[in-house]
Design an enzyme around this catalytic site. Structure first.
Site, short mmCIF file in Angstrom:
data_model
loop_
_atom_site.label_atom_id
_atom_site.label_comp_id
_atom_site.label_asym_id
_atom_site.label_seq_id
_atom_site.Cartn_x
_atom_site.Cartn_y
_atom_site.Cartn_z
N LYS A 1 0.85 -1.20 0.00
CA LYS A 1 0.00 0.00 0.00
C LYS A 1 0.88 1.24 0.00
O LYS A 1 1.91 1.28 0.68
CB LYS A 1 -0.91 -0.02 1.23
CG LYS A 1 -1.97 1.07 1.24
CD LYS A 1 -2.90 0.94 2.45
CE LYS A 1 -3.97 2.00 2.45
NZ LYS A 1 -4.87 1.92 3.62
N SER B 1 -9.83 1.97 2.73
CA SER B 1 -8.93 2.67 1.82
C SER B 1 -7.93 1.76 1.12
O SER B 1 -7.38 2.13 0.10
CB SER B 1 -8.18 3.75 2.57
OG SER B 1 -7.28 3.16 3.49
N SER C 1 -10.09 -0.16 6.96
CA SER C 1 -9.46 -0.02 5.65
C SER C 1 -8.77 -1.26 5.09
O SER C 1 -8.40 -1.28 3.92
CB SER C 1 -8.44 1.13 5.67
OG SER C 1 -9.10 2.35 5.55
#
Lengths: 96, 489
Positions: free
Chosen positions: B77, B153, B177
């Site tokens: 990420k 996210s 997330s």
């Protein structure tokens, strides 16, 4: 009902160091009021005798020895800078 | 069959038998990215040259004592700092951060295990969002149906695993997330106990809530990836100094006699009937496996979202103060004085959602409002944490859906921040309490979109969470389904 004025929104934007357009002031005033009004839900709860949680783990101040060690060099520290001069970050002048 | 349909154990066997090489694995990753990432948009930056070079070296150096993660392609990420590899947190304000100076602790740990970093994964800007529509660059699509969001996210991290672009990935979870996109994309995602994984090098959103965690296709591989990244870190003062178990040992034990709590608030109004049905079917499955479940109450659940948005936005407003156009990142082109340089750079660099949360947080911390909002929310956090502690006196795990619904259509929720916030109601309490939670696939909607089952455990009891997740996974086939993409048949 919490009421938020446009003046307050401008004040908060200044505290947050955000340039804000008139259009954004309009929009944010409404959106922040919506969110804050939703947050008023919390006032249903009596929390007078509740201790606040800042952290879920029961950690006290965690210290380590303050010892010098190899870290980022000055050159490396400057290499992603938007502007630099003579081994230092350069910013717009503060004094006339 | 793709190489990424195997398990870690099977891959290592193939590597050691010389059936495949690390270069094959890395090649498979980039081939798949070339094939489908125009559709999925999961990657922001690729590490192709470096990764292929590393693969060659790893092929030469493969020894009999190699780690179970040896040579396996991973996606990271983009809010996790990678030395020399562009790191932006999907924000325009870091668009030019091409040469970060250090590795996050989790990246150092992965380097010890010899995983191969394939690239950096798209996300909502600074991890603020639940759909990936807040990325400062482009929108990730759900591999099961590209008209739908992947969740957020960590949408890129979940979508890349679901689409077979990488074997597994790291995400981060502040209010859901990791778990919510894992649920939307039909993969396995764990948010560890707060403090279990070092946050050093994770670009901070809300420091008292953020945790890095693994996203994989199977529960067992999730445990192997977690094992690699946990541990006390002196660079993170909130890192817990606890004994780390062997998570894989959890799979030796069944769930007979296990006590499951099902909060009535988690199957209440607002939860989609199809989601509810899938969760009830999962509970039936657990009964067949010898576990028992009872309805319980987490009475403060309805206050979690409000408390969370006040606390996380307050912490974010402080954390994001560092982006000022001075030391790194983008500075406004406008010729202005120092103060306006800060303000303009931030106004140009941050997206709408990030600005909204900075404003909310600054307001909640400002003079005259601090006690009414920030401190009040901290007190409510205590009540939510107590709810969980009470339940865990009598039960081993808490189970419910991960999200009230399956994935949304792109554009469906973007104009209404508040409704979108409220949809995180089932994941947020877990972060506020600091306990671990996993999402595992537990079915599909009529439209063919994945549904996720959330299993929540006690502080530092990831082993039980994995054991419970594994028992369900082994008894069902949901995790074996794959989306159809590109040239797939």
């Amino acid at each position: 009902m919490a009421d938020i004025s446009k003046e307050q929104v401008k004040h908060v934007a200044n505290l947050a160091r955000l340039a804000i357009t008139d259009e954004e002031v309009e929009r944010m005033t409404k959106q922040l009021a919506d969110i804050i009004n939703y947050a008023e839900l919390l006032n249903e709860l009596d929390t007078d005798n509740v201790k606040p949680t800042t952290h879920v783990l029961d950690l006290k101040n965690v210290m380590r020895k303050d010892e010098p060690r190899e870290w980022i060099s000055k050159e490396d520290a400057l290499k992603n800078a938007p502007d630099q001069k003579d081994g230092q970050f350069r910013v717009p002048s503060i004094l006339e | 069959m793709s190489l990424f349909d195997y398990t870690l154990k099977e891959l290592q066997e193939k590597l050691h038998n010389k059936e495949i090489t690390v270069s094959d694995l890395v090649e498979a990753s980039y081939n798949r990215i070339n094939e489908v990432d125009d559709e999925i948009q999961a990657f922001l930056t690729l590490n192709e040259e470096e990764a292929k070079q590393q693969a060659k070296q790893l092929d030469e150096q493969l020894g009999s004592d190699a780690s179970i993660l040896y040579g396996v392609p991973i996606g990271i990420k983009d809010n996790i700092v990678t030395k020399g590899l562009r790191t932006t947190a999907a924000s325009q304000i870091l668009e030019n951060l091409n040469d970060p100076l250090y590795d996050a602790t989790v990246i150092e740990k992965l380097k010890d295990e010899k995983t191969v970093t394939i690239g950096k994964l798209n996300m909502d800007e600074f991890a603020m969002g639940s759909t990936n529509e807040n990325s400062g660059f482009k929108k990730v699509r759900n591999p099961w149906n590209t008209d739908y969001v992947p969740g957020g996210s960590s949408g890129g991290s979940a979508a890349a695993v679901a689409a077979g672009e990488v074997f597994f990935s790291l995400g981060s979870d502040t209010g859901g997330s990791i778990r919510q996109p894992a649920s939307f994309c039909g993969v396995v995602g764990l948010k560890p106990t707060y403090g279990l994984v070092s946050r050093f090098g994770l670009i901070a959103f809300a420091s008292s809530l953020d945790q890095i965690g693994p996203i994989t296709r199977t529960v067992e591989d999730n445990a192997h990836l977690l094992q690699a990244i946990v541990g006390h870190d002196k660079m993170d003062s909130t890192s817990a100094n606890v004994e780390i178990p062997q998570y894989a040992d959890a799979f030796k034990q069944d769930v007979k006699g296990l006590r499951i709590a099902v909060p009535k608030e988690y199957l209440a109004e607002g939860v989609d009937p199809e989601v509810k049905e899938a969760v009830l079917a999962a509970l039936k499955q657990y009964e067949e496996l010898g576990a028992t479940w009872e309805e319980v109450s987490l009475p403060h659940s309805k206050y979690a979202v409000a408390a969370y948005y006040l606390l996380s936005s307050s912490e974010a407003s402080a954390n994001l103060a560092r982006f000022d156009g001075v030391r790194y990142g983008v500075r406004t082109e406008k010729r202005v004085d120092m103060l306006d340089m800060f303000k303009q750079s931030r106004a140009e660099g941050f997206g709408d959602e990030v600005k909204r949360r900075i404003m909310l947080g600054t307001f909640a911390l400002s003079s005259g409002y601090y006690d009414a909002y920030y401190k009040k929310a901290q007190k409510v956090r205590t009540l939510i944490k107590n709810d969980f502690e009470k339940i865990f006196e009598d039960y081993d795990v808490v189970i419910g859906p991960t999200s009230p619904t399956t994935a949304y259509k792109i554009g469906e929720k973007i104009d209404d921040p508040l409704t979108m916030y409220v949809d995180d109601i089932l994941t947020i309490p877990v972060n506020l309490a600091g306990v671990p939670g996993i999402s595992v696939p537990c079915g599909f909607s009529k439209e063919g979109l994945p549904i996720g089952l959330q299993i929540i455990g006690k502080h530092f009891d990831e082993s039980t969470v994995y054991r419970v997740a594994y028992a369900f996974e082994q008894a069902t086939d949901h995790h074996k389904k794959r989306p159809t993409l590109g040239g797939d048949k």
